[in-house]
Design a protein around this motif. Structure first.
Motif, PDB file in Angstrom:
ATOM      1  N   LEU A  14     -31.438-105.065 100.876  1.00 45.80           N
ATOM      2  CA  LEU A  14     -31.629-104.465  99.435  1.00 45.80           C
ATOM      3  C   LEU A  14     -30.187-103.517  99.191  1.00 45.80           C
ATOM      4  O   LEU A  14     -29.442-103.664 100.287  1.00 45.80           O
ATOM      5  N   ASN A  15     -30.019-103.582  97.999  1.00 47.76           N
ATOM      6  CA  ASN A  15     -28.521-102.889  97.488  1.00 47.76           C
ATOM      7  C   ASN A  15     -28.535-101.290  98.118  1.00 47.76           C
ATOM      8  O   ASN A  15     -29.580-100.658  97.885  1.00 47.76           O
ATOM      9  N   PRO A  16     -27.634-101.019  99.153  1.00 49.81           N
ATOM     10  CA  PRO A  16     -27.721 -99.428  99.529  1.00 49.81           C
ATOM     11  C   PRO A  16     -27.538 -98.528  98.725  1.00 49.81           C
ATOM     12  O   PRO A  16     -28.323 -97.609  98.724  1.00 49.81           O
ATOM     13  N   GLY A  17     -26.637 -98.691  97.563  1.00 51.30           N
ATOM     14  CA  GLY A  17     -26.522 -97.852  96.387  1.00 51.30           C
ATOM     15  C   GLY A  17     -27.830 -97.453  96.060  1.00 51.30           C
ATOM     16  O   GLY A  17     -28.307 -96.158  95.442  1.00 51.30           O
ATOM     17  N   ASN A  18     -28.521 -98.665  95.434  1.00 60.75           N
ATOM     18  CA  ASN A  18     -29.897 -98.632  94.794  1.00 60.75           C
ATOM     19  C   ASN A  18     -30.871 -97.585  95.411  1.00 60.75           C
ATOM     20  O   ASN A  18     -31.568 -96.935  95.043  1.00 60.75           O
ATOM     21  N   VAL A  19     -31.103 -98.289  96.553  1.00 55.95           N
ATOM     22  CA  VAL A  19     -32.063 -97.738  97.851  1.00 55.95           C
ATOM     23  C   VAL A  19     -31.673 -96.080  97.908  1.00 55.95           C
ATOM     24  O   VAL A  19     -32.570 -95.078  97.822  1.00 55.95           O
ATOM     25  N   ASN A  20     -30.453 -95.834  97.975  1.00 53.19           N
ATOM     26  CA  ASN A  20     -30.285 -94.381  98.507  1.00 53.19           C
ATOM     27  C   ASN A  20     -30.515 -93.534  97.133  1.00 53.19           C
ATOM     28  O   ASN A  20     -30.958 -92.515  97.080  1.00 53.19           O
ATOM     29  N   ALA A  21     -30.189 -94.157  95.858  1.00 49.35           N
ATOM     30  CA  ALA A  21     -30.510 -93.304  94.492  1.00 49.35           C
ATOM     31  C   ALA A  21     -32.053 -93.029  94.563  1.00 49.35           C
ATOM     32  O   ALA A  21     -32.319 -92.327  94.121  1.00 49.35           O
ATOM     33  N   TRP A  22     -32.663 -94.273  94.693  1.00 43.31           N
ATOM     34  CA  TRP A  22     -34.138 -94.211  94.576  1.00 43.31           C
ATOM     35  C   TRP A  22     -34.885 -93.160  95.370  1.00 43.31           C
ATOM     36  O   TRP A  22     -35.852 -92.470  95.191  1.00 43.31           O
ATOM     37  N   LEU A  23     -34.551 -93.399  96.703  1.00 41.07           N
ATOM     38  CA  LEU A  23     -34.973 -92.646  97.810  1.00 41.07           C
ATOM     39  C   LEU A  23     -34.560 -91.226  97.975  1.00 41.07           C
ATOM     40  O   LEU A  23     -35.325 -90.286  98.093  1.00 41.07           O
ATOM     41  N   LYS A  24     -33.275 -90.899  97.837  1.00 41.70           N
ATOM     42  CA  LYS A  24     -33.071 -89.481  97.700  1.00 41.70           C
ATOM     43  C   LYS A  24     -33.036 -88.863  96.430  1.00 41.70           C
ATOM     44  O   LYS A  24     -33.379 -87.900  96.476  1.00 41.70           O
ATOM     45  N   CYS A  25     -32.636 -89.341  95.116  1.00 42.61           N
ATOM     46  CA  CYS A  25     -32.862 -88.689  93.899  1.00 42.61           C
ATOM     47  C   CYS A  25     -34.105 -89.028  93.066  1.00 42.61           C
ATOM     48  O   CYS A  25     -34.224 -88.777  91.953  1.00 42.61           O
ATOM     49  N   ASN A  26     -34.835 -90.100  93.685  1.00 42.95           N
ATOM     50  CA  ASN A  26     -35.774 -90.620  92.848  1.00 42.95           C
ATOM     51  C   ASN A  26     -35.964 -91.088  91.486  1.00 42.95           C
ATOM     52  O   ASN A  26     -36.369 -90.818  90.575  1.00 42.95           O
ATOM     53  N   ASP A  27     -34.353 -91.780  91.321  1.00 38.66           N
ATOM     54  CA  ASP A  27     -33.943 -92.476  90.130  1.00 38.66           C
ATOM     55  C   ASP A  27     -34.741 -93.960  90.301  1.00 38.66           C
ATOM     56  O   ASP A  27     -34.149 -94.898  90.857  1.00 38.66           O
ATOM     57  N   SER A  28     -35.710 -93.835  89.165  1.00 36.37           N
ATOM     58  CA  SER A  28     -36.430 -95.145  89.170  1.00 36.37           C
ATOM     59  C   SER A  28     -35.999 -96.128  88.600  1.00 36.37           C
ATOM     60  O   SER A  28     -36.293 -97.413  88.605  1.00 36.37           O
ATOM     61  N   ASN A  29     -34.788 -95.837  87.996  1.00 36.20           N
ATOM     62  CA  ASN A  29     -33.796 -96.795  87.222  1.00 36.20           C
ATOM     63  C   ASN A  29     -33.180 -97.828  88.142  1.00 36.20           C
ATOM     64  O   ASN A  29     -32.572 -98.775  87.741  1.00 36.20           O
ATOM     65  N   LYS A  30     -33.045 -97.330  89.112  1.00 34.83           N
ATOM     66  CA  LYS A  30     -32.099 -97.992  90.095  1.00 34.83           C
ATOM     67  C   LYS A  30     -32.966 -99.148  90.975  1.00 34.83           C
ATOM     68  O   LYS A  30     -32.316 -99.879  91.810  1.00 34.83           O
ATOM     69  N   MET A  31     -34.339 -99.104  91.025  1.00 34.81           N
ATOM     70  CA  MET A  31     -35.064 -99.890  91.718  1.00 34.81           C
ATOM     71  C   MET A  31     -36.049-100.703  90.673  1.00 34.81           C
ATOM     72  O   MET A  31     -36.766 -99.985  90.036  1.00 34.81           O
ATOM     73  N   SER A  32     -36.082-101.725  90.964  1.00 37.69           N
ATOM     74  CA  SER A  32     -37.179-102.655  90.283  1.00 37.69           C
ATOM     75  C   SER A  32     -38.443-102.340  90.798  1.00 37.69           C
ATOM     76  O   SER A  32     -38.625-102.221  91.966  1.00 37.69           O
ATOM     77  N   LEU A  33     -39.521-102.806  90.161  1.00 33.24           N
ATOM     78  CA  LEU A  33     -40.755-102.562  90.841  1.00 33.24           C
ATOM     79  C   LEU A  33     -41.224-103.599  91.892  1.00 33.24           C
ATOM     80  O   LEU A  33     -41.666-103.386  92.761  1.00 33.24           O
ATOM     81  N   ASN A  34     -40.554-104.974  91.842  1.00 36.28           N
ATOM     82  CA  ASN A  34     -40.537-105.744  92.935  1.00 36.28           C
ATOM     83  C   ASN A  34     -39.990-105.449  94.221  1.00 36.28           C
ATOM     84  O   ASN A  34     -40.459-105.484  95.224  1.00 36.28           O
ATOM     85  N   CYS A  35     -38.865-104.838  93.873  1.00 34.88           N
ATOM     86  CA  CYS A  35     -37.845-104.289  95.081  1.00 34.88           C
ATOM     87  C   CYS A  35     -38.560-103.044  95.732  1.00 34.88           C
ATOM     88  O   CYS A  35     -38.761-103.170  96.992  1.00 34.88           O
ATOM     89  N   ALA A  36     -39.093-102.278  94.720  1.00 36.56           N
ATOM     90  CA  ALA A  36     -39.975-101.190  95.517  1.00 36.56           C
ATOM     91  C   ALA A  36     -41.115-101.450  96.372  1.00 36.56           C
ATOM     92  O   ALA A  36     -41.345-100.961  97.386  1.00 36.56           O
ATOM     93  N   ARG A  37     -41.811-102.450  95.844  1.00 36.49           N
ATOM     94  CA  ARG A  37     -42.920-103.104  96.582  1.00 36.49           C
ATOM     95  C   ARG A  37     -42.507-103.662  98.043  1.00 36.49           C
ATOM     96  O   ARG A  37     -43.064-103.591  98.939  1.00 36.49           O
TER      97      ARG A  37
END
Length: 166
Positions: free
Chosen positions: A143-166
């Motif tokens: 997965l894209n490192p920047g998007n994963v980090n933004a999602w996990l650290k800052c809970n930025d749901s716009n950075k992660m699609s539902l499919n990738c989150a699953r």
């Protein structure tokens, strides 16, 4: 991302239902014979975009002409929108179905964000439990490192699609 408007939804919906890839009222009215599901969305489209007179002219000899004429005499665009928003029993069920379809499409991202929030909490729990780093997650899952980090650290749901989150 801009919020979907009812006007934008209707424009896409009538084109999708008709299969003719146009918003030309004449061509859309021609599709009514083959596709009776278009009756309500087409009238709402014409009412919203002030094309009711055109629609009445093109459906003059059809079986929906009387209903369209009655509705156009009874409701303005503003009044119809108000009745739809309040899910008024005064309106025929088909028109309320179009409104509910719009609401489900409009609110889909909210539902996705709720699901992503649940997944986010579970991933953080599993990370703690299994001693996994963010690096390990995004490299193993490609997965894209920047998007994963933004999602996990800052809970930025716009950075992660539902499919990738699953």
């Amino acid at each position: 991302m801009r919020k979907l408007s009812f006007e934008g939804f209707l424009k896409r919906y009538v084109v999708e239902l008709s299969g003719v890839q146009t918003t030309n009222v004449h061509k859309l009215a021609d599709c009514l014979c083959e596709n009776p599901r278009m009756k309500e969305p087409l009238f709402l489209y014409a009412l919203t975009f002030d094309k009711v007179n055109l629609l009445l002219r093109y459906t003059m000899n059809s079986n929906v002409a009387a209903e369209y004429n009655q509705l156009s005499n009874r409701y303005s665009s503003v009044k119809m929108l108000s009745l739809l928003e309040n899910l008024s029993p005064e309106l025929p069920e088909g028109y309320l179905k179009v409104w509910r379809s719009y609401c489900s499409v409009r609110d889909a991202t909210l539902a996705d964000n709720d699901t992503k929030e649940l997944i986010h909490r579970r991933v953080l729990e599993l990370q703690k439990e299994k001693h996994l780093t963010n690096y390990r997650l995004y490299t193993d899952l490609q997965l894209n490192p920047g998007n994963v980090n933004a999602w996990l650290k800052c809970n930025d749901s716009n950075k992660m699609s539902l499919n990738c989150a699953r």
